[in-house]
Design a protein around this motif. Structure first.
Motif, PDB file in Angstrom:
ATOM      1  N   ARG A   1       0.844  -1.200   0.000  1.00 39.08           N
ATOM      2  CA  ARG A   1       0.000   0.000   0.000  1.00 39.08           C
ATOM      3  C   ARG A   1       0.880   1.250   0.000  1.00 39.08           C
ATOM      4  O   ARG A   1       1.801   1.379   0.809  1.00 39.08           O
ATOM      5  N   LEU A   2       0.610   2.173  -0.909  1.00 36.63           N
ATOM      6  CA  LEU A   2       1.285   3.463  -0.920  1.00 36.63           C
ATOM      7  C   LEU A   2       0.359   4.504  -0.312  1.00 36.63           C
ATOM      8  O   LEU A   2      -0.838   4.542  -0.626  1.00 36.63           O
ATOM      9  N   VAL A   3       0.899   5.324   0.564  1.00 38.46           N
ATOM     10  CA  VAL A   3       0.099   6.305   1.287  1.00 38.46           C
ATOM     11  C   VAL A   3       0.777   7.669   1.232  1.00 38.46           C
ATOM     12  O   VAL A   3       1.993   7.765   1.011  1.00 38.46           O
ATOM     13  N   LEU A   4      -0.008   8.717   1.430  1.00 39.27           N
ATOM     14  CA  LEU A   4       0.559  10.051   1.588  1.00 39.27           C
ATOM     15  C   LEU A   4       0.900  10.221   3.059  1.00 39.27           C
ATOM     16  O   LEU A   4       0.063  10.003   3.941  1.00 39.27           O
ATOM     17  N   VAL A   5       2.144  10.601   3.323  1.00 35.41           N
ATOM     18  CA  VAL A   5       2.638  10.724   4.695  1.00 35.41           C
ATOM     19  C   VAL A   5       2.801  12.201   5.039  1.00 35.41           C
ATOM     20  O   VAL A   5       3.350  12.975   4.242  1.00 35.41           O
ATOM     21  N   THR A   6       2.315  12.573   6.223  1.00 33.17           N
ATOM     22  CA  THR A   6       2.422  13.966   6.676  1.00 33.17           C
ATOM     23  C   THR A   6       2.962  14.001   8.096  1.00 33.17           C
ATOM     24  O   THR A   6       3.014  12.982   8.796  1.00 33.17           O
ATOM     25  N   ALA A   7       3.339  15.190   8.515  1.00 31.43           N
ATOM     26  CA  ALA A   7       3.720  15.380   9.916  1.00 31.43           C
ATOM     27  C   ALA A   7       2.488  15.191  10.799  1.00 31.43           C
ATOM     28  O   ALA A   7       1.350  15.369  10.351  1.00 31.43           O
ATOM     29  N   ALA A   8       2.715  14.838  12.049  1.00 37.95           N
ATOM     30  CA  ALA A   8       1.597  14.582  12.972  1.00 37.95           C
ATOM     31  C   ALA A   8       1.194  15.868  13.677  1.00 37.95           C
ATOM     32  O   ALA A   8       1.169  15.948  14.913  1.00 37.95           O
TER      33      ALA A   8
ATOM     34  N   GLU B   1      14.611   7.038   4.923  1.00 38.73           N
ATOM     35  CA  GLU B   1      14.806   7.533   6.282  1.00 38.73           C
ATOM     36  C   GLU B   1      14.890   9.051   6.288  1.00 38.73           C
ATOM     37  O   GLU B   1      14.299   9.721   7.142  1.00 38.73           O
ATOM     38  N   ALA B   2      15.620   9.609   5.320  1.00 39.72           N
ATOM     39  CA  ALA B   2      15.721  11.064   5.224  1.00 39.72           C
ATOM     40  C   ALA B   2      14.366  11.688   4.916  1.00 39.72           C
ATOM     41  O   ALA B   2      14.027  12.763   5.441  1.00 39.72           O
ATOM     42  N   ILE B   3      13.591  11.013   4.068  1.00 36.70           N
ATOM     43  CA  ILE B   3      12.252  11.529   3.742  1.00 36.70           C
ATOM     44  C   ILE B   3      11.370  11.506   4.981  1.00 36.70           C
ATOM     45  O   ILE B   3      10.666  12.491   5.284  1.00 36.70           O
ATOM     46  N   ARG B   4      11.387  10.411   5.730  1.00 36.63           N
ATOM     47  CA  ARG B   4      10.562  10.312   6.935  1.00 36.63           C
ATOM     48  C   ARG B   4      10.890  11.433   7.918  1.00 36.63           C
ATOM     49  O   ARG B   4       9.994  12.071   8.477  1.00 36.63           O
ATOM     50  N   ARG B   5      12.170  11.661   8.132  1.00 35.66           N
ATOM     51  CA  ARG B   5      12.564  12.703   9.078  1.00 35.66           C
ATOM     52  C   ARG B   5      12.164  14.091   8.590  1.00 35.66           C
ATOM     53  O   ARG B   5      11.719  14.936   9.378  1.00 35.66           O
ATOM     54  N   SER B   6      12.326  14.312   7.286  1.00 37.06           N
ATOM     55  CA  SER B   6      11.958  15.614   6.729  1.00 37.06           C
ATOM     56  C   SER B   6      10.462  15.857   6.831  1.00 37.06           C
ATOM     57  O   SER B   6      10.017  16.975   7.136  1.00 37.06           O
ATOM     58  N   VAL B   7       9.674  14.814   6.578  1.00 39.96           N
ATOM     59  CA  VAL B   7       8.222  14.944   6.708  1.00 39.96           C
ATOM     60  C   VAL B   7       7.848  15.206   8.161  1.00 39.96           C
ATOM     61  O   VAL B   7       7.025  16.084   8.469  1.00 39.96           O
TER      62      VAL B   7
ATOM     63  N   SER C   1       5.817   3.935   0.816  1.00 41.24           N
ATOM     64  CA  SER C   1       5.296   2.612   1.141  1.00 41.24           C
ATOM     65  C   SER C   1       4.809   2.607   2.582  1.00 41.24           C
ATOM     66  O   SER C   1       5.495   3.078   3.494  1.00 41.24           O
ATOM     67  N   GLU C   2       3.626   2.061   2.791  1.00 39.79           N
ATOM     68  CA  GLU C   2       3.092   1.969   4.147  1.00 39.79           C
ATOM     69  C   GLU C   2       4.006   1.125   5.031  1.00 39.79           C
ATOM     70  O   GLU C   2       4.112   1.368   6.243  1.00 39.79           O
ATOM     71  N   LEU C   3       4.701   0.161   4.425  1.00 43.26           N
ATOM     72  CA  LEU C   3       5.648  -0.659   5.173  1.00 43.26           C
ATOM     73  C   LEU C   3       6.726   0.192   5.833  1.00 43.26           C
ATOM     74  O   LEU C   3       7.144  -0.078   6.962  1.00 43.26           O
ATOM     75  N   SER C   4       7.181   1.226   5.125  1.00 43.18           N
ATOM     76  CA  SER C   4       8.318   2.010   5.586  1.00 43.18           C
ATOM     77  C   SER C   4       7.971   3.003   6.683  1.00 43.18           C
ATOM     78  O   SER C   4       8.875   3.550   7.331  1.00 43.18           O
ATOM     79  N   VAL C   5       6.679   3.265   6.899  1.00 38.95           N
ATOM     80  CA  VAL C   5       6.291   4.258   7.915  1.00 38.95           C
ATOM     81  C   VAL C   5       5.358   3.676   8.969  1.00 38.95           C
ATOM     82  O   VAL C   5       4.859   4.411   9.821  1.00 38.95           O
ATOM     83  N   ARG C   6       5.148   2.368   8.925  1.00 36.43           N
ATOM     84  CA  ARG C   6       4.174   1.748   9.836  1.00 36.43           C
ATOM     85  C   ARG C   6       4.531   1.989  11.297  1.00 36.43           C
ATOM     86  O   ARG C   6       3.669   2.319  12.126  1.00 36.43           O
ATOM     87  N   GLU C   7       5.798   1.819  11.634  1.00 35.61           N
ATOM     88  CA  GLU C   7       6.215   1.972  13.026  1.00 35.61           C
ATOM     89  C   GLU C   7       5.995   3.399  13.519  1.00 35.61           C
ATOM     90  O   GLU C   7       5.456   3.616  14.611  1.00 35.61           O
TER      91      GLU C   7
ATOM     92  N   LYS D   1       4.002   9.420  15.368  1.00 30.88           N
ATOM     93  CA  LYS D   1       5.006  10.393  14.942  1.00 30.88           C
ATOM     94  C   LYS D   1       4.739  10.900  13.532  1.00 30.88           C
ATOM     95  O   LYS D   1       5.241  11.953  13.143  1.00 30.88           O
ATOM     96  N   LEU D   2       3.979  10.134  12.742  1.00 31.77           N
ATOM     97  CA  LEU D   2       3.598  10.516  11.389  1.00 31.77           C
ATOM     98  C   LEU D   2       2.136  10.168  11.187  1.00 31.77           C
ATOM     99  O   LEU D   2       1.582   9.297  11.877  1.00 31.77           O
TER     100      LEU D   2
END
Length: 322
Positions: free
Chosen positions: A184-191, A250-256, A266-272, A278-279
């Motif tokens: 699953r691909l999702v749009l990720v934003t800051a919390a 990882e850099a994208i997650r932190r920047s978001v 990928s939802e896999l990459s941000v599930r935790e 945190k996201l």
């Protein structure tokens, strides 16, 4: 390896001894797999062959036997003719007897597996699966190379790895692809409170296209399928304000998380991080947007028994997980 049908089967098909020499185990395997799965495509996946090869094996078997074995229909599951059912029983018996001569568990033991994986599968999918496979086949050794989908295909082409796990099928003429699972691909934003409120309102990811965007590198499978999604839904990428292009999730997650922008991941990459609050993640639309994760290898490469065992293990484990 050549084989013969039992006398009773040979008599009913009217075959002579010289014709029996034209039958081989590959033809019988292709026929029985197609009969059991009701599909040329599924049989090809299970046998690690192309669909055209499976069809050719069955046609050759039908020509040798002088009978039609399968009723082919575009809109229904394949079924066997009366002669097909008769030959299936004999062919199944022959293959089962042959397997008794060889222990697939013992012959799959030992050897090196060279695997190339794109970013999300390499980080979030394969580690646990590799560990499970190692516990079952303790003599195996792994060489794992990581890159984006294009880089993994390059590694396969150059012979630096033998099997790939990627998020995009880039060249079906040169490579064999098997669907491993859906991602699953999702749009990720800051919390932030603003995004939390938008999520409560039931907005989807494609409602947030005016936000600053962080995108993956051009050769990324994630970026490629996301751009296909925008195009399919008539969404102009010109309207998006791209503020950064990064090749490291990882850099994208932190920047978001820091509020730099939003990104499709990928939802896999941000599930935790999402589970920890945190996201935030937004489905792109009401149906959700999925891409396929593929197993891939070159068509001119024959997988070893160890590699076949690895492919079968991955598919079986992921099927259990749904």
């Amino acid at each position: 390896m050549m084989t013969e049908l039992p006398d009773a089967r040979r008599h009913k098909t009217g075959l002579r001894g010289k014709d029996m020499l034209k039958i081989n185990l590959k033809q019988l395997e292709a026929f029985t797999a197609t009969a059991e799965y009701g599909s040329f495509t599924r049989a090809a996946e299970e046998l690690y062959l192309t669909q055209s090869t499976v069809s050719a094996h069955i046609l050759a078997l039908e020509e040798t036997l002088g009978v039609q074995l399968i009723l082919r229909g575009a809109r229904r599951k394949l079924t066997l003719t009366e002669e097909g059912r008769r030959v299936y029983g004999a062919a199944r018996d022959i293959l089962d007897r042959c397997r008794l001569l060889q222990d697939p568990e013992s012959t799959a033991q030992g050897g090196e597996l060279s695997v190339g994986a794109s970013t999300a599968p390499a980080q979030y999918l394969l580690p646990g699966l590799l560990s499970g496979f190692f516990q079952r086949y303790g003599d195996s050794r792994f060489l794992l190379r990581r890159g984006d989908s294009a880089q993994v295909h390059s590694l396969l082409t150059q012979g630096e790895v033998r099997i790939g796990v990627v998020g995009g099928a880039l060249d079906r003429r040169m490579f064999t692809y098997q669907t491993l699972c859906d991602d699953r691909l999702v749009l990720v934003t800051a919390a932030t409170e603003r995004f939390r409120a938008l999520k409560v309102q039931g907005l989807y990811g494609r409602d947030l296209l005016d936000e600053p965007f962080i995108v993956r590198e051009e050769t990324s499978g994630t970026r490629r399928v996301t751009e296909e999604y925008w195009k399919k839904h008539g969404i102009s990428q010109d309207r998006m304000r791209v503020v950064a292009c990064m090749d490291n999730p990882e850099a994208i997650r932190r920047s978001v998380a820091e509020g730099m922008g939003v990104s499709v991941m990928s939802e896999l990459s941000v599930r935790e991080e999402a589970n920890a609050g945190k996201l935030l993640t937004f489905d792109l639309d009401e149906s959700g947007f999925f891409r396929r994760i593929y197993l891939v290898w070159r068509k001119d490469v024959s997988l070893t028994r160890m590699e076949q065992a690895f492919v079968t293990y991955l598919r079986s484990e992921l099927k259990k997980k749904g």
